[in-house]
Design a protein around this motif. Structure first.
Motif, short mmCIF file in Angstrom:
data_model
loop_
_atom_site.label_atom_id
_atom_site.label_comp_id
_atom_site.label_asym_id
_atom_site.label_seq_id
_atom_site.Cartn_x
_atom_site.Cartn_y
_atom_site.Cartn_z
N MET A 125 0.85 -1.19 0.00
CA MET A 125 0.00 0.00 0.00
C MET A 125 0.88 1.24 0.00
N CYS A 126 0.45 2.30 -0.67
CA CYS A 126 1.19 3.57 -0.58
C CYS A 126 0.24 4.76 -0.57
N ILE A 127 0.76 5.86 -0.01
CA ILE A 127 0.11 7.18 -0.05
C ILE A 127 1.15 8.13 -0.64
N PRO A 128 1.04 8.48 -1.92
CA PRO A 128 2.06 9.33 -2.52
C PRO A 128 2.14 10.70 -1.84
N PRO A 129 3.28 11.38 -1.96
CA PRO A 129 3.41 12.73 -1.41
C PRO A 129 2.31 13.63 -1.96
N ALA A 130 1.82 14.54 -1.11
CA ALA A 130 0.65 15.35 -1.46
C ALA A 130 0.87 16.24 -2.69
N HIS A 131 2.08 16.76 -2.84
CA HIS A 131 2.25 17.76 -3.90
C HIS A 131 3.14 17.30 -5.03
N GLU A 132 3.05 16.00 -5.33
CA GLU A 132 3.80 15.46 -6.48
C GLU A 132 2.83 14.71 -7.37
N PRO A 133 3.15 14.59 -8.65
CA PRO A 133 2.33 13.71 -9.50
C PRO A 133 2.39 12.30 -8.93
N PRO A 134 1.24 11.64 -8.78
CA PRO A 134 1.24 10.33 -8.11
C PRO A 134 1.74 9.18 -8.99
N ALA A 135 1.70 9.34 -10.32
CA ALA A 135 1.96 8.20 -11.20
C ALA A 135 3.29 7.48 -10.93
N CYS A 150 -1.75 -7.98 -4.59
CA CYS A 150 -2.60 -6.80 -4.35
C CYS A 150 -1.80 -5.50 -4.20
N ARG A 151 -2.40 -4.42 -4.72
CA ARG A 151 -1.81 -3.09 -4.63
C ARG A 151 -2.89 -2.12 -4.21
N SER A 152 -2.76 -1.61 -2.97
CA SER A 152 -3.71 -0.66 -2.43
C SER A 152 -3.19 0.74 -2.70
N MET A 153 -3.75 1.38 -3.72
CA MET A 153 -3.27 2.72 -4.08
C MET A 153 -4.33 3.48 -4.84
N GLY A 154 -4.36 4.82 -4.60
CA GLY A 154 -5.34 5.67 -5.25
C GLY A 154 -6.41 6.12 -4.27
N MET A 155 -6.66 7.43 -4.22
CA MET A 155 -7.66 8.02 -3.34
C MET A 155 -8.58 8.90 -4.21
N SER A 156 -9.40 9.76 -3.59
CA SER A 156 -10.40 10.53 -4.35
C SER A 156 -9.81 11.23 -5.57
N ASP A 157 -8.62 11.83 -5.41
CA ASP A 157 -8.09 12.68 -6.48
C ASP A 157 -7.29 11.93 -7.54
N ASP A 158 -6.95 10.68 -7.27
CA ASP A 158 -6.03 10.04 -8.21
C ASP A 158 -6.32 8.54 -8.44
N PHE A 159 -7.54 8.11 -8.10
CA PHE A 159 -7.77 6.65 -8.19
C PHE A 159 -7.74 6.15 -9.64
N GLU A 160 -8.12 7.02 -10.58
CA GLU A 160 -8.10 6.56 -11.98
C GLU A 160 -6.66 6.34 -12.46
N THR A 161 -5.77 7.22 -12.04
CA THR A 161 -4.34 7.03 -12.36
C THR A 161 -3.85 5.73 -11.74
N ALA A 162 -4.23 5.50 -10.47
CA ALA A 162 -3.79 4.28 -9.78
C ALA A 162 -4.26 3.02 -10.53
N ILE A 163 -5.47 3.08 -11.05
CA ILE A 163 -6.01 1.93 -11.79
C ILE A 163 -5.18 1.67 -13.05
N ARG A 164 -4.75 2.74 -13.71
CA ARG A 164 -3.87 2.56 -14.89
C ARG A 164 -2.58 1.83 -14.52
N TYR A 165 -2.14 1.99 -13.28
CA TYR A 165 -0.91 1.33 -12.83
C TYR A 165 -1.17 0.02 -12.09
N GLY A 166 -2.41 -0.46 -12.15
CA GLY A 166 -2.68 -1.79 -11.63
C GLY A 166 -3.21 -1.86 -10.21
#
Ligand code: PLP
Length: 222
Positions: free
Chosen positions: A164-174, A191-207
């Motif tokens: 699981m990860c929580i990317p830094p708040a002010h960086e591109p998450p990809a 399993c990969r737990s990643m992506g929150m309200s603002d970036d879950f679609e990006t997280a899905i692109r990365y699996g």
């Protein structure tokens, strides 16, 4: 936010997840939505349950016990994931209440979880939190330490499922999602737990297999 609006939000997020999976070159075999209900009361949670959703995330053991104890009696098929950091002195309660813990981040905690799982005869699925941005204030093992810690948790016989990860708040998450996916692949974890309200679609692109979405469903927290 009113109940109708919350149910609508849930539908929209599920549709966006499906669309993001369709648009992804190599999506994970599945992507589950964890509705993050921390700091929202039962009145906000009920419309999501009434819409048939059963997977929820909470950050704090005590808050989750108070809210979900009664709801679990009413909806026995609820699945609860702990997404916030866990103190070792709360491990017993966490093992009793949660179906998965996403924040395993140090050997001491892994050892305590091992003895509590043995004692309870119950083993939540575990995720190791990786501090992909190596932020000093953030929990998680550094990317360099991840594979050794994976081996240590596995050796304890725990039900390790992913990272699981929580990317830094002010960086591109990809780049952070890409790194987490690579580390999970290298470790042979599904399993990969990643992506929150603002970036879950990006997280899905990365699996992403588990996206953790709060605000976009329930509205802003007080
Ligand atoms: C609060 C929280 C979320 C949900 O964040 P939103 O931006 O409200 O979607 C996801 N993951 C973790 C670890 C959190 O603490």
């Amino acid at each position: 936010m009113n109940p109708e609006h919350i149910a609508q939000n849930l539908g929209l997020i599920l549709a966006r997840i499906a669309a993001a999976r369709k648009g992804a070159v190599k999506p994970a075999p599945f992507t589950r939505l964890i509705a993050v209900s921390k700091m929202h009361d039962t009145a906000h949670i009920r419309p999501v349950l009434d819409a048939g959703h059963r997977l929820f995330g909470e950050s704090r053991v005590q808050e989750a016990q108070a809210k979900w104890g009664p709801l679990k009696r009413e909806f026995p098929d609820i699945e609860l994931h702990l997404i916030g950091s866990l103190q070792t002195n709360k491990a017993r309660e966490a093992v009793a209440l949660f179906d998965a813990i996403h924040s395993v981040d140090r050997p001491k905690l892994a050892h305590v979880l091992e003895s509590e799982c043995a004692r309870a005869g119950r083993s939540p699925e575990l995720f190791i939190q990786v501090n992909t941005g190596e932020e000093p204030q953030k929990a998680g093992v550094s990317p360099r330490e991840a594979s050794a810690f994976v081996a240590e948790v596995r050796a304890l016989g725990l039900k390790l499922r992913g990272l699981m990860c929580i990317p830094p708040a002010h960086e591109p998450p990809a780049p952070h999602f890409a790194l987490l996916a690579k580390l999970a692949d290298e470790a042979g974890l599904p399993c990969r737990s990643m992506g929150m309200s603002d970036d879950f679609e990006t997280a899905i692109r990365y699996g992403a297999t588990h996206v953790r979405v709060g605000t976009a469903i329930f509205g802003e927290r007080d």
